[in-house]
Design a protein around this motif. Structure first.
Motif, short mmCIF file in Angstrom:
data_model
loop_
_atom_site.label_atom_id
_atom_site.label_comp_id
_atom_site.label_asym_id
_atom_site.label_seq_id
_atom_site.Cartn_x
_atom_site.Cartn_y
_atom_site.Cartn_z
N HIS A 82 -2.75 -1.23 -30.93
CA HIS A 82 -3.05 -1.75 -32.27
C HIS A 82 -1.77 -1.85 -33.09
N SER A 83 -1.92 -2.34 -34.31
CA SER A 83 -0.76 -2.77 -35.09
C SER A 83 -0.23 -1.74 -36.08
N PRO A 92 -5.88 -10.22 -33.31
CA PRO A 92 -5.45 -9.72 -34.63
C PRO A 92 -4.19 -8.86 -34.54
N THR A 93 -4.07 -8.05 -33.50
CA THR A 93 -2.89 -7.20 -33.37
C THR A 93 -1.63 -8.04 -33.25
N ARG A 94 -1.71 -9.12 -32.52
CA ARG A 94 -0.54 -10.00 -32.38
C ARG A 94 -0.08 -10.50 -33.75
N ARG A 95 -1.03 -10.93 -34.57
CA ARG A 95 -0.70 -11.47 -35.90
C ARG A 95 -0.14 -10.39 -36.83
N ILE A 96 -0.83 -9.25 -36.88
CA ILE A 96 -0.48 -8.22 -37.86
C ILE A 96 0.80 -7.49 -37.46
N LEU A 143 -8.65 -3.39 -37.66
CA LEU A 143 -8.87 -4.75 -37.16
C LEU A 143 -8.04 -4.99 -35.89
N GLY A 144 -8.71 -5.32 -34.81
CA GLY A 144 -8.02 -5.62 -33.56
C GLY A 144 -7.64 -4.42 -32.73
N GLU A 152 -15.35 -12.09 -36.97
CA GLU A 152 -16.15 -11.67 -35.83
C GLU A 152 -15.63 -10.38 -35.19
N TRP A 153 -14.44 -9.95 -35.58
CA TRP A 153 -13.88 -8.69 -35.06
C TRP A 153 -14.28 -7.49 -35.92
N MET A 154 -15.06 -7.74 -36.99
CA MET A 154 -15.47 -6.66 -37.89
C MET A 154 -16.96 -6.38 -37.72
#
Length: 593
Positions: free
Chosen positions: A58-59, A84-88, A147-148, A272-274
């Motif tokens: 995770h991020s 999400p981890t990639r983005r954050i 998230l993620g 949709e990840w929440m």
């Protein structure tokens, strides 16, 4: 399989586990530890050019913050993370490098390295299985933390390892609870709140306490500063404040400062990840962009205001970021409150405040703390009982359970309650994990008890695989196989050919790299191979004695992941009919070119 902790053993922070399986090498997480002399993982013995993969759970900074360092020193392989981890993580890494450069004049990597890291990141969904090495597969599962956030399941034909990352066993305002419908031979589990006295209060109690402390401060015309992690904790606090504001329990401006402003925008792309409530809320609008939240544009002007207010800002452990500015200006005023809502690592400003220290030197300036220091538990980690429930909730108790990501005493107390198989991981110690799927012996008598036996298998019970191994090992003259084949039982088939057993194989077609690899190995060892795209029957026939007709292929997926069913035939007359059917298809099939 071997594992070694390069960071995160006996401590919270700089999580990093090195994994080696034959010629495959990877790193699971690569984070930093704030306010510590041992800030980074010990990578001194790692040859980056020989790494095959990096896996990020995770991020949060203590799990992803050091990954760009690998690229700064020559690594060019894949980084696996959720979408999400990639983005954050890019935002988190960029911010960390900037703060380090500003505060110390040096950073372990630069923005170019962060961009290069992003370029090599492969984003996966929960439940998506990815082959990351020769017959080595990675699957992410929801960890319930932020998230993620993901648990990482790494599977080989002989062993499976589950890395929990940071997990939460209770549904929060944002996330569903962690998934436990997972089977693994070895578990690496976090222990942040592993102490016997670590028991989180109900969410409603934490929210009520938060609002009460805020209003007590506001009634004295004070300001409330809430330091938060930009991802996870911030959003939980914002949803709590939003609810209180809409119910009329809070009536002052709520300001947002720091990195969380950028992170909040990303949530809009992943409803949709929440959890279900958040998914419904995002159908109308991004709740974190509500008019009640005011983004700070001029920090100095805001800090000069005498009006009561709430400021939610990074960083969560008060180890850097805008919160330091607020601390220097407002910590000396008795009417103000600094409200801690997350775990504070030893050595951080937040931890020292909770432990009672009230005099500091910050940026060469003495700060005397007269403000109130309060704390409310809004943890997104599982508590002691939650961690025990997580272990017991897995499909099957793992053979090995390693504890990491926890303070020493908490690790001891959690290990005591987990009991057998619990091992507290030691830094830089190599642990060798024994193969969990070897040593199957032929059981000849079991084949003559009945003429036909119904065979039903569920993921991980290995029943069909055991039968297939027995049939291959007991063959004297010929083995006939149809369906998909990968390398899962290749050693058994090759060994049969070395015993001069004739092996005939019919593929429906060669689709995946693992099928092609199996074909090459079989061909090189003398197997007769044909292809028939109309072939849907899955069969394995051992001499004229046994035939297994089932839904299962000779593949890793069928053995470990699928529900399969079929019939084991032991009557020679019936086996002869199956063999005759096989030969008819063989004559209609073509050699593979």
């Amino acid at each position: 399989m071997q594992i070694k902790w390069l960071g995160g053993a006996g401590e919270v922070g700089r999580s990093c586990v090195y994994l080696k399986d034959n010629n495959f090498r990877c790193i699971i997480d690569c984070g930093v530890k704030l306010s510590s002399e041992d800030m980074y993982p010990d990578l001194s013995d790692i040859n980056f050019s020989k790494l095959d993969a990096v896996i990020i759970s995770h991020s949060h900074l203590d799990h992803c913050g050091y990954v760009p360092f690998l690229f700064a020193h020559g690594y060019r392989g894949p980084v696996y993370a959720t979408h999400p981890t990639r983005r954050i993580s890019r935002i988190i890494q960029d911010d960390f490098a900037s703060i380090q450069k500003e505060e110390t004049g040096w950073a372990p990597y630069w923005r170019d390295d962060v961009r290069l890291c992003q370029k090599h990141t492969v984003a996966l969904d929960y439940g998506e299985k990815k082959e990351i090495g020769h017959n080595i597969f990675l699957t992410f599962y929801n960890a319930g933390h932020i998230l993620g956030s993901a648990q990482a399941l790494i599977e080989t034909p002989y062993h499976s390892l589950l890395y929990s990352g940071d997990i939460n066993m209770e549904e929060s305002r944002i996330m569903k609870r962690a998934d436990t419908n997972i089977h693994a031979d070895t578990l690496i589990i976090e222990s942040t709140y592993g102490g016997k006295n670590d028991m989180h209060p109900p969410l409603e109690k934490s929210e009520s306490d938060l609002v009460e402390i805020i209003n007590r401060t506001l009634d004295n015309a004070g300001k409330v500063i809430i330091p938060v992690f930009a991802i996870g904790r911030a959003q939980n606090i914002l949803m709590t404040l939003k609810k209180a504001y809409e119910e009329g329990k809070i009536k002052v401006p709520i300001y947002l400062d720091g990195l969380l402003q950028r992170v909040n925008e990303i949530y809009d792309d992943y409803p949709e990840w929440m959890n279900d409530d958040m998914y419904v809320a995002f159908r109308e609008s991004n709740p974190f962009e509500s008019h009640i939240f005011i983004k700070v544009q001029d920090r100095k002007r805001l800090m000069s205001s005498n009006e009561p207010m709430i400021v939610v800002t990074t960083a969560g452990m008060m180890s850097g970021g805008p919160v330091i500015s607020y601390f220097k200006e407002w910590a000396g005023e008795r009417e103000n409150t600094f409200l801690i809502v997350g775990y504070q690592v030893e050595g951080t400003l937040g931890r020292m405040l909770l432990e009672g220290q009230r005099e500091f030197v910050v940026d060469n300036r003495k700060v005397y703390v007269n403000a109130k220091i309060e704390s409310v538990n809004f943890s997104s980690h599982a508590d002691h009982n939650g961690l025990l429930n997580y272990v017991s909730g897995l499909k099957k108790r793992p053979k090995n359970i390693f504890l990491n990501h926890g303070d020493p005493q908490k690790l001891i107390e959690l290990a005591d309650d987990i009991g057998r198989d619990a091992v507290i991981a030691n830094q830089l110690t190599t642990y060798t994990l024994e193969a969990a799927r070897t040593g199957f012996e032929p059981i000849e008598p079991s084949f003559i008890m009945e003429n036909v036996e119904l065979v039903i298998t569920t993921p991980r019970d290995e029943i069909i695989m055991n039968y297939m191994i027995q049939m291959i090992r007991s063959a004297h003259s010929e083995i006939c196989i149809s369906g998909y084949i990968d390398t899962a039982l290749m050693n058994e088939i090759v060994e049969a050919m070395r015993r001069k057993v004739i092996v005939k194989v019919m593929f429906r077609h060669l689709t995946r790299p693992s099928n092609k690899e199996a074909y090459t190995i079989l061909l090189n060892h003398g197997a007769e191979i044909r292809e028939n795209r109309d072939l849907h029957a899955r069969m394995i026939i051992s001499d004229d004695r046994y035939a297994l007709l089932s839904s299962a292929d000779l593949t890793r997926d069928s053995f470990y992941d699928h529900y399969e069913a079929g019939f084991l035939v032991k009557d020679k007359k019936v086996v002869g009919k199956v063999l005759s059917f096989y030969k008819k298809i063989w004559e209609d099939s073509q050699p593979i070119e």
